[in-house]
Design a protein around this motif. Sequence first.
Motif: not given
Length: 151
Positions: A70-90
């Motif tokens: 966003p303008d004038g702010t640090p870069p952001r990481i968002g909407r971080v998601t792992v498929s439920p079918a692939h959880r538990g695999k780090r």
Amino acid sequence: MEGAPYRVDVRALDQFPALELYEMLKLRVDVFVVEQDCAYPELDGKDREALHLRLLDGQELLACARLWQPDGTPPRIGRVTVSPAHRGKRLGEALMREAIAECETRFAGQPIAISAQSHLQEFYRGLGFLVTSEEYVEDGIPHIDMERAAS
């Protein structure tokens, strides 16, 4: 990540074929709106200015995140998601490490910010993020702001 059981893909929204875009947005809605029982505007207008990082096994979407500044702010990481079918695999850790590396390349010398669900504070702390706010409620879920120092 060398020898990773996935392929990394990073692109802007307008570079997605329709079916790949559909799969990514469907995963986000399935997790953030349906699974977390949280009615909020998942399609918030920020995707247009963001880069979208995906972990793929062939054509199958394993995990995704968006990166933007966003303008004038640090870069952001968002909407971080792992498929439920692939959880538990780090894959959550792998996804974040790939996202951090991408931010460090594209936004060199800048800290990286996230708005984290509070219960994931230790996970993000393990990736070098430090808490920068008091807890607040966003869309019915407790969150905290965190930042990772520039490398």
